[in-house]
Design a protein around this motif. Structure first.
Motif, PDB file in Angstrom:
ATOM      1  N   CYS A  18      94.010  44.204  32.732  1.00  0.00           N
ATOM      2  CA  CYS A  18      94.777  42.686  33.081  1.00  0.00           C
ATOM      3  C   CYS A  18      94.819  41.892  31.707  1.00  0.00           C
ATOM      4  CB  CYS A  18      94.312  41.717  34.104  1.00  0.00           C
ATOM      5  SG  CYS A  18      94.591  42.555  35.777  1.00  0.00           S
ATOM      6  N   GLY A  22      98.555  45.018  30.277  1.00  0.00           N
ATOM      7  CA  GLY A  22      99.049  46.480  30.775  1.00  0.00           C
ATOM      8  C   GLY A  22      99.560  46.185  32.275  1.00  0.00           C
ATOM      9  N   GLY A  23      98.814  45.039  32.745  1.00  0.00           N
ATOM     10  CA  GLY A  23      99.227  44.948  34.370  1.00  0.00           C
ATOM     11  C   GLY A  23     100.601  44.335  34.579  1.00  0.00           C
ATOM     12  N   ASN A  24     101.459  43.809  33.373  1.00  0.00           N
ATOM     13  CA  ASN A  24     102.601  43.101  33.417  1.00  0.00           C
ATOM     14  C   ASN A  24     103.449  43.830  32.677  1.00  0.00           C
ATOM     15  OD1 ASN A  24     104.102  41.228  34.263  1.00  0.00           O
ATOM     16  ND2 ASN A  24     103.687  39.891  32.640  1.00  0.00           N
ATOM     17  N   SER A  25     103.375  45.127  32.238  1.00  0.00           N
ATOM     18  CA  SER A  25     104.412  46.010  31.477  1.00  0.00           C
ATOM     19  C   SER A  25     105.408  46.216  32.337  1.00  0.00           C
ATOM     20  CB  SER A  25     103.456  47.139  31.170  1.00  0.00           C
ATOM     21  OG  SER A  25     103.450  48.019  32.197  1.00  0.00           O
ATOM     22  N   GLU A  27     106.745  48.921  32.860  1.00  0.00           N
ATOM     23  CA  GLU A  27     106.682  50.134  33.462  1.00  0.00           C
ATOM     24  C   GLU A  27     106.128  49.890  34.798  1.00  0.00           C
ATOM     25  OE1 GLU A  27     103.655  54.314  33.873  1.00  0.00           O
ATOM     26  OE2 GLU A  27     104.620  53.360  31.896  1.00  0.00           O
ATOM     27  N   VAL A  28     105.090  48.783  34.884  1.00  0.00           N
ATOM     28  CA  VAL A  28     104.432  48.342  36.096  1.00  0.00           C
ATOM     29  C   VAL A  28     105.321  47.550  37.004  1.00  0.00           C
ATOM     30  CG1 VAL A  28     102.666  46.715  36.993  1.00  0.00           C
ATOM     31  CG2 VAL A  28     102.041  48.494  35.014  1.00  0.00           C
ATOM     32  N   ARG A  29     106.155  46.577  36.313  1.00  0.00           N
ATOM     33  CA  ARG A  29     107.114  45.908  37.103  1.00  0.00           C
ATOM     34  C   ARG A  29     108.232  46.611  37.633  1.00  0.00           C
ATOM     35  NH1 ARG A  29     106.716  42.823  32.143  1.00  0.00           N
ATOM     36  NH2 ARG A  29     108.890  43.664  31.762  1.00  0.00           N
ATOM     37  N   ARG A  31     107.788  49.925  38.917  1.00  0.00           N
ATOM     38  CA  ARG A  31     106.998  50.417  39.837  1.00  0.00           C
ATOM     39  C   ARG A  31     106.819  49.583  41.171  1.00  0.00           C
ATOM     40  NH1 ARG A  31     103.005  52.843  37.677  1.00  0.00           N
ATOM     41  NH2 ARG A  31     101.487  51.073  37.828  1.00  0.00           N
ATOM     42  N   LYS A  32     106.467  48.472  40.647  1.00  0.00           N
ATOM     43  CA  LYS A  32     106.493  47.308  41.823  1.00  0.00           C
ATOM     44  C   LYS A  32     107.877  47.049  42.463  1.00  0.00           C
ATOM     45  CE  LYS A  32     102.485  44.957  40.066  1.00  0.00           C
ATOM     46  NZ  LYS A  32     101.719  43.585  40.000  1.00  0.00           N
ATOM     47  N   ASN A  35     108.433  49.837  44.786  1.00  0.00           N
ATOM     48  CA  ASN A  35     107.865  49.857  46.003  1.00  0.00           C
ATOM     49  C   ASN A  35     108.384  48.842  46.865  1.00  0.00           C
ATOM     50  OD1 ASN A  35     106.132  52.016  44.981  1.00  0.00           O
ATOM     51  ND2 ASN A  35     104.535  50.750  44.326  1.00  0.00           N
TER      52      ASN A  35
END
Length: 129
Positions: A18, A22-25, A27-29, A31-32, A35
């Motif tokens: 965090c 990394g938690g706000n990249s 890629e993560v956005r 994927r969220k 989902n």
């Protein structure tokens, strides 16, 4: 002792991820968002006399499942059985961080854990069709 070490190491890994952004990249956005789009396709499911909601990925590699009502206990085995009934695929509960923290079992009541998560939406089951 080992269980506490593992829990501390897992927490440190989460916190370090965090703090580096990394938690706000992107890629993560993405994927969220993917989902969330899958969860919007959820359907009602009654299994074992209990109401659930289930959303299956387009490639049937996993499903998101959650109880559709309060007032009953449920376990990873219950989620696997419900997902299997809905999809016809072998379902495996994704224990994730719960397995790292110790005390996880297939017969653990997930309701108290769900109650501790502010924005709880669903659990993941991996599917083998």
């Amino acid at each position: 002792m080992i269980r506490h070490f593992i829990a501390i190491a897992a927490a440190a890994a989460v916190l370090s991820a965090c703090s580096t952004g990394g938690g706000n990249s992107a890629e993560v956005r993405a994927r969220k968002a993917a989902n969330a789009a899958i969860w919007k396709t959820r359907q009602p499911l009654a299994h074992g006399g209990r109401p659930y909601e289930i959303a299956v990925s387009s490639d049937k590699s996993f499903a998101f499942i959650a109880p559709a009502a309060s007032g009953f206990s449920y376990t990873p085995l219950d989620l696997e059985a419900a997902a299997k009934a809905a999809t016809g695929c072998q379902a495996t509960y994704g224990a994730g961080i719960l397995a790292l923290l110790g005390g996880y079992s297939e017969t653990a009541d997930l309701r108290p854990i769900q109650g501790k998560v502010t924005d709880f939406k669903y659990w993941r089951t991996d599917l083998a069709c």
